[in-house]
Design a protein around this motif. Structure first.
Motif, short mmCIF file in Angstrom:
data_model
loop_
_atom_site.label_atom_id
_atom_site.label_comp_id
_atom_site.label_asym_id
_atom_site.label_seq_id
_atom_site.Cartn_x
_atom_site.Cartn_y
_atom_site.Cartn_z
N ALA A 176 0.84 -1.21 0.00
CA ALA A 176 0.00 0.00 0.00
C ALA A 176 0.87 1.25 0.00
O ALA A 176 0.57 2.24 -0.69
CB ALA A 176 -0.94 -0.01 1.21
N VAL A 177 1.97 1.22 0.76
CA VAL A 177 2.88 2.37 0.78
C VAL A 177 3.54 2.54 -0.59
O VAL A 177 3.67 3.66 -1.11
CB VAL A 177 3.95 2.20 1.88
N ALA A 178 3.95 1.43 -1.20
CA ALA A 178 4.56 1.50 -2.54
C ALA A 178 3.58 2.11 -3.52
O ALA A 178 3.95 2.97 -4.33
CB ALA A 178 4.99 0.10 -3.00
N ASP A 179 2.31 1.70 -3.46
CA ASP A 179 1.30 2.24 -4.36
C ASP A 179 1.16 3.76 -4.17
O ASP A 179 1.05 4.51 -5.14
CB ASP A 179 -0.06 1.56 -4.12
N LEU A 180 1.17 4.20 -2.89
CA LEU A 180 1.08 5.63 -2.61
C LEU A 180 2.28 6.38 -3.18
O LEU A 180 2.14 7.44 -3.79
CB LEU A 180 1.05 5.86 -1.08
N LEU A 181 3.48 5.82 -2.98
CA LEU A 181 4.70 6.47 -3.48
C LEU A 181 4.64 6.60 -5.00
O LEU A 181 4.94 7.66 -5.56
CB LEU A 181 5.95 5.68 -3.05
N VAL A 184 2.26 9.31 -6.24
CA VAL A 184 2.72 10.71 -6.14
C VAL A 184 3.97 10.96 -6.98
O VAL A 184 4.58 12.02 -6.89
CB VAL A 184 2.97 11.15 -4.67
N GLY A 185 4.36 9.97 -7.81
CA GLY A 185 5.42 10.21 -8.79
C GLY A 185 6.81 9.75 -8.39
O GLY A 185 7.77 10.02 -9.10
N VAL A 186 6.94 9.06 -7.25
CA VAL A 186 8.26 8.55 -6.86
C VAL A 186 8.58 7.33 -7.74
O VAL A 186 7.74 6.44 -7.88
CB VAL A 186 8.28 8.15 -5.37
N THR A 187 9.76 7.30 -8.36
CA THR A 187 10.09 6.22 -9.30
C THR A 187 11.26 5.36 -8.82
O THR A 187 11.75 4.51 -9.56
CB THR A 187 10.39 6.76 -10.70
N SER A 188 11.71 5.57 -7.58
CA SER A 188 12.74 4.70 -7.01
C SER A 188 12.36 4.38 -5.57
O SER A 188 12.06 5.29 -4.79
CB SER A 188 14.12 5.37 -7.03
N PHE A 192 12.67 -2.22 2.71
CA PHE A 192 13.21 -3.03 3.81
C PHE A 192 12.20 -4.05 4.31
O PHE A 192 12.52 -4.86 5.18
CB PHE A 192 13.63 -2.13 4.98
N ALA A 193 10.97 -3.98 3.83
CA ALA A 193 9.96 -4.94 4.28
C ALA A 193 10.18 -6.27 3.55
O ALA A 193 10.42 -6.28 2.35
CB ALA A 193 8.57 -4.39 3.99
N PRO A 194 10.12 -7.38 4.28
CA PRO A 194 10.38 -8.68 3.64
C PRO A 194 9.21 -9.15 2.80
O PRO A 194 8.46 -10.03 3.20
CB PRO A 194 10.67 -9.61 4.82
N CYS A 195 9.05 -8.57 1.62
CA CYS A 195 8.00 -8.97 0.68
C CYS A 195 8.34 -8.45 -0.70
O CYS A 195 9.17 -7.55 -0.83
CB CYS A 195 6.65 -8.40 1.13
N VAL A 196 7.73 -9.05 -1.71
CA VAL A 196 7.95 -8.63 -3.09
C VAL A 196 6.91 -7.56 -3.43
O VAL A 196 5.72 -7.76 -3.18
CB VAL A 196 7.80 -9.84 -4.04
N LEU A 197 7.35 -6.43 -3.97
CA LEU A 197 6.43 -5.35 -4.33
C LEU A 197 6.09 -5.40 -5.81
O LEU A 197 6.96 -5.69 -6.63
CB LEU A 197 7.07 -3.99 -4.02
N SER A 198 4.83 -5.11 -6.14
CA SER A 198 4.44 -4.94 -7.54
C SER A 198 4.46 -3.46 -7.86
O SER A 198 3.78 -2.68 -7.18
CB SER A 198 3.03 -5.47 -7.77
N VAL A 199 5.23 -3.09 -8.88
CA VAL A 199 5.31 -1.68 -9.28
C VAL A 199 5.31 -1.62 -10.80
O VAL A 199 5.65 -2.60 -11.47
CB VAL A 199 6.59 -1.00 -8.73
N PRO A 200 4.95 -0.46 -11.36
CA PRO A 200 5.00 -0.32 -12.83
C PRO A 200 6.46 -0.45 -13.32
O PRO A 200 7.40 -0.24 -12.54
CB PRO A 200 4.47 1.10 -13.07
N PRO A 201 6.64 -0.75 -14.62
CA PRO A 201 7.99 -1.02 -15.15
C PRO A 201 8.94 0.18 -15.05
O PRO A 201 10.15 -0.02 -15.03
CB PRO A 201 7.75 -1.39 -16.61
N ASN A 202 8.42 1.39 -14.95
CA ASN A 202 9.32 2.55 -14.87
C ASN A 202 9.81 2.83 -13.45
O ASN A 202 10.56 3.77 -13.23
CB ASN A 202 8.62 3.81 -15.41
N VAL A 203 9.37 2.02 -12.50
CA VAL A 203 9.78 2.22 -11.09
C VAL A 203 10.85 1.18 -10.73
O VAL A 203 10.68 -0.01 -10.99
CB VAL A 203 8.57 2.09 -10.14
N HIS B 220 19.74 4.78 -11.46
CA HIS B 220 18.57 4.48 -12.29
C HIS B 220 17.70 5.72 -12.50
O HIS B 220 17.12 5.91 -13.57
CB HIS B 220 17.77 3.32 -11.69
N GLU B 221 17.60 6.57 -11.46
CA GLU B 221 16.89 7.85 -11.64
C GLU B 221 17.56 8.67 -12.74
O GLU B 221 16.91 9.24 -13.61
CB GLU B 221 16.92 8.66 -10.33
#
Lengths: 246, 246
Positions: A176-181, A184-188, A192-203, B220-221
């Motif tokens: 959820a935090v990754a989705d929020l970032l 708002v346009g953050v691309t990097s 540190f959370a032990p899980c795999v994040l789904s993000v768009p290819p430009n991130v 990468h940025e």
């Protein structure tokens, strides 16, 4: 940066290609070379041999020469590399001249450690904001910065031009935090959370999982124990020793 | 481990070679597969396809099949991999059946975060001791453990059979701590101090440098910014996207 610049702009620093296509492993070693070069510069060195720089960075010198050749840096026979020039080239490639703004989301123990990490400022980054979803933590001052509520992310991200978001939340909150970032346009993202994040290819996401680091060490403990248990004693290595330390 | 075992001892778990010679990149991915497998097992899955496991671990399925073939695991056509068997095989290879003892040296913010990190216990490790050189910190209780003075390391290391030492000190102290750990027989070190450690060849060091992770993201940025600045828009990638996230 603790190293003074020499008046040259990065664009003039040698024959750096417009933007070199670097192997991922080379990219990961450039920060190591940069740290070693800063130490050399602080100690007054103006040039350094490939062997000297390789030893300071903890890699072998053939690998180092190959890595630096990607940047168009070949050194001078009998002299070595110009320390200040190489610092400029690597900082340019890594984009460290931008002094990028970083936010940390999640101010548990790890978030506290990250907020107070002195190494960031000297190496090209500014921690500009701390966020948490817990209203009880909002307003707490860490390292001179007040923790803000995650609902303020959008406004702060725009105002501070946040380039990199660091996720230090429990794994259940990380996506959820990754989705929020991303929204708002953050691309990097440094996760540190032990899980795999789904993000768009430009991130771009880099992940630091502390338990995984221990598990890799555990493999090597296991390997060493089984090798010494064999009749012949220590046998072949399970990999490149250098890669283990990098 | 949150997964129940199935009575088989690891030595019986399929045709695992005596000790496979694994590529370093494969070793680094095994913990990712293991984490994904534990989630699948908790959700009640008994088998998983290579595509399903690859997606859960965030890698591509061809790479996953190749990695697991090194362990002698090929799955069953039309069925996939047996989740419990694969968990046993990976835990055996990683030596996680040993529940290795870990000590943390340096209890600043990062040491506090490491001492309290809940993820260790569930993934094969016990943090058994915390050390600091500062007498003012000795006796402080963190997560139920009292901080001890670094002078007690030798006695504690023997008593607790410490397998892995975690260095969370300032960089100026890190080499001395590494020397102490090596002297008391610790052969695996996880180093959070931003410096290169010198250790004997039988000692494995893994390094987590938080600023280096940010510098790689900064690259990468920078790359993305220069690609979008080109007339043709986004061009070739500077590396394997998957490697960036791993």
């Amino acid at each position: 940066m603790s190293q003074q610049r020499h008046g040259s702009t990065p664009g003039e620093a040698g024959d750096v290609p417009a933007f070199p296509d670097l192997p991922e492993a080379t990219i990961a070693r450039l920060p190591e070379y940069l740290r070693a070069l800063h130490h050399l510069a602080e100690a007054g060195a103006e040039t350094v041999s490939s062997e000297g720089l390789a030893a300071a960075a903890g890699v072998n010198s053939a690998k180092l020469r190959k890595d630096l050749s990607h940047l168009g840096s070949y050194g001078t026979r009998g002299v070595g590399y110009d320390v200040a020039l190489l610092v400029d080239q690597i900082e340019y490639i890594l984009g460290l001249d931008k002094n990028r703004a970083v936010c940390v989301v999640g101010v548990g123990n790890l978030g506290h450690a990250l907020a107070g990490y002195a190494g960031f400022a000297s190496r090209g980054f500014r921690v500009v904001a701390l966020f948490d979803a817990d209203h009880g933590k909002v307003g707490e001052v860490i390292n001179g910065m007040a923790v803000r509520h995650i609902d303020d992310l959008e406004a702060v991200a725009e105002q501070e031009s946040i380039a990199i978001g660091v996720i230090a939340t429990p794994p259940t909150a990380a996506q959820a935090v990754a989705d929020l970032l991303v929204a708002v346009g953050v691309t990097s993202i440094l996760n540190f959370a032990p899980c795999v994040l789904s993000v768009p290819p430009n991130v771009d996401v880099r992940k630091v999982d502390l338990a995984i680091e221990l598990q890799i060490l555990s493999f090597h403990e296991h390997r060493k124990a089984s090798l010494t248990a064999l009749p012949g004693g220590v046998g072949g290595s399970a990999g490149d020793q250098e890669a283990v330390g990098s």
